[in-house]
Write an enzyme that holds these catalytic residues in place. Structure first.
Site, PDB file in Angstrom:
ATOM      1  N   ARG A  67      59.262  80.636 100.112  1.00  0.00           N
ATOM      2  CA  ARG A  67      60.020  79.574 100.056  1.00  0.00           C
ATOM      3  C   ARG A  67      59.276  78.461 100.875  1.00  0.00           C
ATOM      4  O   ARG A  67      58.783  78.675 101.903  1.00  0.00           O
ATOM      5  CB  ARG A  67      61.210  80.138 100.848  1.00  0.00           C
ATOM      6  N   LEU A  68      59.327  77.040 100.419  1.00  0.00           N
ATOM      7  CA  LEU A  68      58.901  75.994 101.096  1.00  0.00           C
ATOM      8  C   LEU A  68      60.118  75.447 101.516  1.00  0.00           C
ATOM      9  O   LEU A  68      60.872  74.632 101.152  1.00  0.00           O
ATOM     10  CB  LEU A  68      58.136  74.988 100.196  1.00  0.00           C
ATOM     11  N   HIS A  69      60.084  75.488 103.123  1.00  0.00           N
ATOM     12  CA  HIS A  69      61.203  74.779 103.815  1.00  0.00           C
ATOM     13  C   HIS A  69      60.826  73.747 104.659  1.00  0.00           C
ATOM     14  O   HIS A  69      60.047  73.830 105.654  1.00  0.00           O
ATOM     15  CB  HIS A  69      61.934  75.960 104.476  1.00  0.00           C
ATOM     16  N   SER A  70      61.469  72.495 104.373  1.00  0.00           N
ATOM     17  CA  SER A  70      61.057  71.323 104.971  1.00  0.00           C
ATOM     18  C   SER A  70      61.925  71.233 106.481  1.00  0.00           C
ATOM     19  O   SER A  70      63.086  71.605 106.290  1.00  0.00           O
ATOM     20  CB  SER A  70      61.590  70.040 104.285  1.00  0.00           C
ATOM     21  N   CYS A  83      74.151  68.600 105.970  1.00  0.00           N
ATOM     22  CA  CYS A  83      73.039  69.182 104.749  1.00  0.00           C
ATOM     23  C   CYS A  83      73.244  70.726 104.792  1.00  0.00           C
ATOM     24  O   CYS A  83      73.929  71.364 105.498  1.00  0.00           O
ATOM     25  CB  CYS A  83      71.620  68.929 105.205  1.00  0.00           C
ATOM     26  N   GLN A  88      70.413  77.432 104.176  1.00  0.00           N
ATOM     27  CA  GLN A  88      69.158  77.616 103.080  1.00  0.00           C
ATOM     28  C   GLN A  88      67.907  78.677 103.784  1.00  0.00           C
ATOM     29  O   GLN A  88      67.547  79.504 103.476  1.00  0.00           O
ATOM     30  CB  GLN A  88      68.385  76.583 102.575  1.00  0.00           C
ATOM     31  N   GLY A 110      63.553  64.921 107.244  1.00  0.00           N
ATOM     32  CA  GLY A 110      64.281  64.111 106.453  1.00  0.00           C
ATOM     33  C   GLY A 110      63.599  63.586 105.122  1.00  0.00           C
ATOM     34  O   GLY A 110      63.372  62.306 104.669  1.00  0.00           O
ATOM     35  N   ARG A 111      63.275  64.637 104.457  1.00  0.00           N
ATOM     36  CA  ARG A 111      62.281  64.459 103.027  1.00  0.00           C
ATOM     37  C   ARG A 111      61.073  63.730 103.184  1.00  0.00           C
ATOM     38  O   ARG A 111      60.682  63.007 102.499  1.00  0.00           O
ATOM     39  CB  ARG A 111      63.171  63.749 101.870  1.00  0.00           C
ATOM     40  N   ASP A 143      61.811  60.535  97.983  1.00  0.00           N
ATOM     41  CA  ASP A 143      61.550  61.971  98.560  1.00  0.00           C
ATOM     42  C   ASP A 143      60.135  61.789  98.694  1.00  0.00           C
ATOM     43  O   ASP A 143      59.258  61.559  97.698  1.00  0.00           O
ATOM     44  CB  ASP A 143      61.656  63.019  97.478  1.00  0.00           C
ATOM     45  N   ARG A 145      57.941  63.940 100.176  1.00  0.00           N
ATOM     46  CA  ARG A 145      57.383  64.997 100.656  1.00  0.00           C
ATOM     47  C   ARG A 145      56.122  65.564  99.609  1.00  0.00           C
ATOM     48  O   ARG A 145      56.351  65.483  98.285  1.00  0.00           O
ATOM     49  CB  ARG A 145      58.198  66.096 100.325  1.00  0.00           C
TER      50      ARG A 145
HETATM   51 ZN    ZN Z   1      69.009  69.235 106.721  1.00  0.00          ZN
END
Ligand code: ZN
Length: 218
Positions: A67-70, A83, A88, A110-111, A143, A145
């Site tokens: 998983r890529l979690h920002s 959010c 998640q 924030g993306r 976005d 990212r």
């Molecule tokens: Zn968030």
């Protein structure tokens, strides 16, 4: 698909950290830091389940769940309901503890626009803009990212192919472009969020979809 050649990153350090969530769930993780990440940020990888073991020599094996979690300070740490990041993250940790996998914690608030700008975008959303329009109004792209560093991290961990836990097709596309094979995409659960509440409400009202969600949260 053409792939972009990547500067090589290496594991800088690795250490075991026992985790406990606010709801009492606990598991063991192995945290990895890296040298050579192109954006100079301190991104982390969490090895979970059977991937919580030490990585000695990076030898390719079967594709683990990834998983890529920002990073989302407000959602991950403080449980912001604007959010679904906290939910998640919690889901990803437990799924990977069961099946084995790597959670990449990417410092992309924030993306990619940063924490302060994210709060400014929230204020614009309160004035009626949607999440993407708000980013554009602030002079950012929808976005921002890039997942190049994620590909660097995975290759440093000896993970050239992944089963990607994500609902975001851009993540899979970018990883493939940077030379990481996505063998499958595993959807995450739907967690009602500020970003999707209006979307779900529109579908429910106009399209007669049966969607079970609390209207008050929108
Ligand atoms: Zn968030």
């Amino acid at each position: 698909m053409t792939t972009v050649p990547l500067p090589k990153a290496t594991i800088r350090s690795q250490v075991s950290v026992p985790l406990r969530s606010a709801d009492g769930y606990s598991t063991a993780a192995r945290l990895f830091s890296f040298d050579g990440l192109v954006d100079g940020q301190e991104h982390l990888a969490f090895g979970l389940g059977d991937r919580a073991a030490a990585v000695i020599s990076a030898s390719p094996g079967p594709a683990p769940l990834v998983r890529l979690h920002s990073e989302c300070l407000t959602g991950d740490v403080f449980g912001s309901q604007r959010c679904d990041c906290g939910a998640q993250l919690r889901e990803a940790v437990e799924r990977m503890a069961v099946s084995g996998g790597f959670l990449l914690y990417l410092r992309q608030e924030g993306r990619g626009i940063g924490l302060y700008a994210k709060l400014e975008a929230y204020a614009l959303q309160d004035a009626g803009l949607d999440t993407y329009e708000a980013n554009l109004a602030l002079g950012h792209r929808e976005d921002e990212r890039s997942y190049l560093v994620a590909a660097q991290m995975l290759l440093a961990l000896g993970v050239p192919q992944v089963a990607l836990l994500s609902n975001n097709p851009d993540k899979a596309r970018q990883l493939q472009r940077f030379g990481v094979t996505v063998t499958e995409r595993v959807p995450t659960a739907v967690h009602l969020s500020e970003a999707n509440a209006r979307y779900l409400a529109t579908k429910a009202q106009r399209g007669a979809h049966t969607i079970d969600f609390p209207l008050s949260a929108g």
